[in-house]
Design a protein around this motif. Structure first.
Motif, PDB file in Angstrom:
ATOM      1  N   ILE A 183      16.973  16.177  29.376  1.00 25.97           N
ATOM      2  CA  ILE A 183      17.580  15.408  28.282  1.00 25.97           C
ATOM      3  C   ILE A 183      18.459  14.293  28.852  1.00 25.97           C
ATOM      4  O   ILE A 183      19.127  13.589  28.113  1.00 25.97           O
ATOM      5  CB  ILE A 183      18.359  16.316  27.298  1.00 25.97           C
ATOM      6  CG1 ILE A 183      19.452  17.101  28.001  1.00 25.97           C
ATOM      7  CG2 ILE A 183      17.412  17.262  26.599  1.00 25.97           C
ATOM      8  CD1 ILE A 183      20.266  17.967  27.048  1.00 25.97           C
ATOM      9  N   GLN A 184      18.407  14.150  30.165  1.00 28.47           N
ATOM     10  CA  GLN A 184      18.988  13.020  30.887  1.00 28.47           C
ATOM     11  C   GLN A 184      18.155  12.839  32.153  1.00 28.47           C
ATOM     12  O   GLN A 184      17.419  13.728  32.511  1.00 28.47           O
ATOM     13  CB  GLN A 184      20.411  13.336  31.358  1.00 28.47           C
ATOM     14  CG  GLN A 184      21.475  13.328  30.325  1.00 28.47           C
ATOM     15  CD  GLN A 184      22.766  13.904  30.897  1.00 28.47           C
ATOM     16  OE1 GLN A 184      23.199  13.526  31.971  1.00 28.47           O
ATOM     17  NE2 GLN A 184      23.344  14.836  30.182  1.00 28.47           N
ATOM     18  N   HIS A 187      27.282  15.197  26.328  1.00 24.33           N
ATOM     19  CA  HIS A 187      25.989  14.560  26.588  1.00 24.33           C
ATOM     20  C   HIS A 187      24.893  15.037  25.653  1.00 24.33           C
ATOM     21  O   HIS A 187      23.802  14.497  25.664  1.00 24.33           O
ATOM     22  CB  HIS A 187      25.483  14.872  28.009  1.00 24.33           C
ATOM     23  CG  HIS A 187      26.512  14.742  29.062  1.00 24.33           C
ATOM     24  ND1 HIS A 187      27.202  13.569  29.279  1.00 24.33           N
ATOM     25  CD2 HIS A 187      26.986  15.631  29.969  1.00 24.33           C
ATOM     26  CE1 HIS A 187      28.037  13.748  30.282  1.00 24.33           C
ATOM     27  NE2 HIS A 187      27.940  14.984  30.715  1.00 24.33           N
ATOM     28  N   ILE A 188      25.163  16.114  24.941  1.00 23.63           N
ATOM     29  CA  ILE A 188      24.079  16.777  24.244  1.00 23.63           C
ATOM     30  C   ILE A 188      24.065  16.386  22.779  1.00 23.63           C
ATOM     31  O   ILE A 188      25.091  16.363  22.116  1.00 23.63           O
ATOM     32  CB  ILE A 188      24.233  18.311  24.390  1.00 23.63           C
ATOM     33  CG1 ILE A 188      24.148  18.687  25.867  1.00 23.63           C
ATOM     34  CG2 ILE A 188      23.165  19.048  23.609  1.00 23.63           C
ATOM     35  CD1 ILE A 188      24.249  20.166  26.129  1.00 23.63           C
ATOM     36  N   LYS A 189      22.893  16.060  22.260  1.00 22.50           N
ATOM     37  CA  LYS A 189      22.728  15.715  20.856  1.00 22.50           C
ATOM     38  C   LYS A 189      23.091  16.906  19.980  1.00 22.50           C
ATOM     39  O   LYS A 189      22.793  18.055  20.334  1.00 22.50           O
ATOM     40  CB  LYS A 189      21.272  15.332  20.577  1.00 22.50           C
ATOM     41  CG  LYS A 189      20.749  14.166  21.387  1.00 22.50           C
ATOM     42  CD  LYS A 189      21.417  12.878  20.952  1.00 22.50           C
ATOM     43  CE  LYS A 189      20.960  11.709  21.831  1.00 22.50           C
ATOM     44  NZ  LYS A 189      21.954  10.620  21.823  1.00 22.50           N
ATOM     45  N   ASN A 190      23.657  16.606  18.840  1.00 21.02           N
ATOM     46  CA  ASN A 190      24.013  17.695  17.920  1.00 21.02           C
ATOM     47  C   ASN A 190      22.808  18.513  17.477  1.00 21.02           C
ATOM     48  O   ASN A 190      22.918  19.722  17.269  1.00 21.02           O
ATOM     49  CB  ASN A 190      24.740  17.136  16.696  1.00 21.02           C
ATOM     50  CG  ASN A 190      26.183  16.800  17.005  1.00 21.02           C
ATOM     51  OD1 ASN A 190      26.753  17.325  17.965  1.00 21.02           O
ATOM     52  ND2 ASN A 190      26.774  15.927  16.214  1.00 21.02           N
ATOM     53  N   TYR A 191      21.662  17.872  17.326  1.00 18.84           N
ATOM     54  CA  TYR A 191      20.506  18.662  16.881  1.00 18.84           C
ATOM     55  C   TYR A 191      20.041  19.641  17.955  1.00 18.84           C
ATOM     56  O   TYR A 191      19.462  20.671  17.638  1.00 18.84           O
ATOM     57  CB  TYR A 191      19.353  17.785  16.360  1.00 18.84           C
ATOM     58  CG  TYR A 191      18.761  16.794  17.330  1.00 18.84           C
ATOM     59  CD1 TYR A 191      19.143  15.465  17.299  1.00 18.84           C
ATOM     60  CD2 TYR A 191      17.797  17.191  18.260  1.00 18.84           C
ATOM     61  CE1 TYR A 191      18.596  14.534  18.170  1.00 18.84           C
ATOM     62  CE2 TYR A 191      17.239  16.271  19.138  1.00 18.84           C
ATOM     63  CZ  TYR A 191      17.645  14.944  19.097  1.00 18.84           C
ATOM     64  OH  TYR A 191      17.097  14.036  19.966  1.00 18.84           O
ATOM     65  N   HIS A 192      20.338  19.334  19.209  1.00 22.93           N
ATOM     66  CA  HIS A 192      20.044  20.312  20.254  1.00 22.93           C
ATOM     67  C   HIS A 192      21.052  21.451  20.229  1.00 22.93           C
ATOM     68  O   HIS A 192      20.699  22.610  20.443  1.00 22.93           O
ATOM     69  CB  HIS A 192      20.014  19.651  21.632  1.00 22.93           C
ATOM     70  CG  HIS A 192      18.778  18.867  21.890  1.00 22.93           C
ATOM     71  ND1 HIS A 192      18.746  17.770  22.713  1.00 22.93           N
ATOM     72  CD2 HIS A 192      17.507  19.040  21.427  1.00 22.93           C
ATOM     73  CE1 HIS A 192      17.504  17.286  22.749  1.00 22.93           C
ATOM     74  NE2 HIS A 192      16.742  18.037  21.969  1.00 22.93           N
ATOM     75  N   THR A 241      20.494  21.267  11.708  1.00 23.57           N
ATOM     76  CA  THR A 241      21.399  20.176  12.042  1.00 23.57           C
ATOM     77  C   THR A 241      22.311  19.847  10.846  1.00 23.57           C
ATOM     78  O   THR A 241      23.476  19.484  11.019  1.00 23.57           O
ATOM     79  CB  THR A 241      20.603  18.947  12.555  1.00 23.57           C
ATOM     80  OG1 THR A 241      21.400  17.785  12.434  1.00 23.57           O
ATOM     81  CG2 THR A 241      19.324  18.744  11.815  1.00 23.57           C
ATOM     82  N   SER A 269      26.388  19.902  10.814  1.00 22.98           N
ATOM     83  CA  SER A 269      27.150  18.758  10.337  1.00 22.98           C
ATOM     84  C   SER A 269      28.252  19.214   9.356  1.00 22.98           C
ATOM     85  O   SER A 269      29.392  18.758   9.430  1.00 22.98           O
ATOM     86  CB  SER A 269      26.192  17.788   9.661  1.00 22.98           C
ATOM     87  OG  SER A 269      26.859  16.609   9.307  1.00 22.98           O
TER      88      SER A 269
END
Lengths: 190, 190
Positions: A96-97, A163-168, A177, A181
């Motif tokens: 993811i990076q 670094h991590i998306k909220n959906y992950h 998600t 939220s």
DNA sequence: TGAAAAAATTGATCTATGATAAGAAAAGAC
DNA sequence: GTCTTTTCTTATCATAGATCAATTTTTTCA
């Protein structure tokens, strides 16, 4: 650049032992979004993260994905059911990076264990700690509300959370998600 | 009576190696309902089940309990976060039938590893398989409905399912006993 | 064998989270 | 810097499973 010497920090290996190990692993570079292991493939290797961030996840019958693990620098990752038993992977591992890993095949690992027993002890101890972490994860899954799990995640994944998306994160927590939220809004109010 | 020889089946240990191990473990007998390890206690040992059935569980802040593991003959059980790291137990382990175990302290285990390296390999492999089982458990928790989890439990715990109270199964699945009862009714209809 | 205790079931609500749909904000691309 | 895509948020409604309160069934053991 991070390298092999720091994997076994604390072990005091000789130069020839390092050389032996170095010949049996391979550096792999991944762009963001690249897949390191895809479900269905044979899982021959375990990976040590030098830099970046990986995520392992399970896709269910409805094609929703469920994150098992994030791995950053100094973490190990694989599909362990597959790696240990020789089955095809049920997990997919993606970066993811921008990420660099060291790949150790099962065969290489066993050769290393046989020739340098203290590396086997080292791995056993690593395994024991990860085992404890999985135990804790299951207990959390069973006993906490979504909000508690999220707060816990922020604690246990401090260095990577940004670094991590909220959906992950939602997929790791086992919620949607949208629910995450709402939880975030609630927390912000406090 | 089941005994120490079958723990390490496949390993081909010498008589003196067996003797060495035997001196470092202890048989413990438990009546139904007795507690083997209580939360808060130091966790110095890991247990191998000779006969009977144990259950490890976590009590949350609302005093609800959540079952992490059942263990029958030929399974190992402990509070792994506590055992490996030397912390006090967060889990309680109780017998749910008349049970006999072999107790290995951490100290004894390490002595055995140092003197009989193949036992360390054996444990590492055990650990790897359990690790795979935990991975599967987490994936199930994240991706399945209560009904699916129950059906899966019946498969994976075939030999023990009949001895175990439904409220313990519910606690393992992370649902209430009332919900499990409804699920069972639904399944019976099919 | 029969009374007491433990376990399982059932029914009537309630609630946390899911599903769907749409819009706002942020990140990337050109 | 604007346009496009991705990510996040918000609102409304639906639902799986929880909670509460009996009741029935099964187990225990005197």
């Amino acid at each position: 650049m991070k390298s092999i010497t720091e994997i076994f920090k604390g072990l005091e290996l000789t130069d020839s032992e390092y050389a032996f190990i170095k010949e049996r692993c391979q550096e792999v570079a991944l762009k963001k979004g690249e897949v390191l292991l895809r479900k269905g493939q044979p899982t021959l290797s375990q990976y040590y993260v030098l830099e970046g961030c990986l995520r392992s996840f399970f896709e269910d019958a409805q094609e929703r994905d469920h994150t098992l693990q994030f791995a950053i620098h100094d973490w190990w990752i694989s599909d362990y059911t597959a790696f240990f038993d020789g089955n095809p992977a049920v997990l997919t591992i993606e970066s993811i990076q921008k990420t660099t890993v060291l790949e150790f095949t099962r065969k290489a690992q066993i050769e290393i264990f046989e020739n340098i027993p203290k590396v086997e002890s080292f791995f056993r101890e690593k395994m024991e700690h990860s085992f404890g972490a999985f135990q804790k994860r299951i207990i959390n899954d069973l006993s906490k509300t979504a909000k508690e799990k999220y707060l816990d995640f922020l604690q246990t994944h401090k260095e990577i959370e940004t670094h991590i998306k909220n959906y992950h994160i939602a997929s790791f927590l086992g919620i949607t998600t949208e629910s995450l939220s709402r939880i975030r809004r609630e927390i912000a109010k406090d």
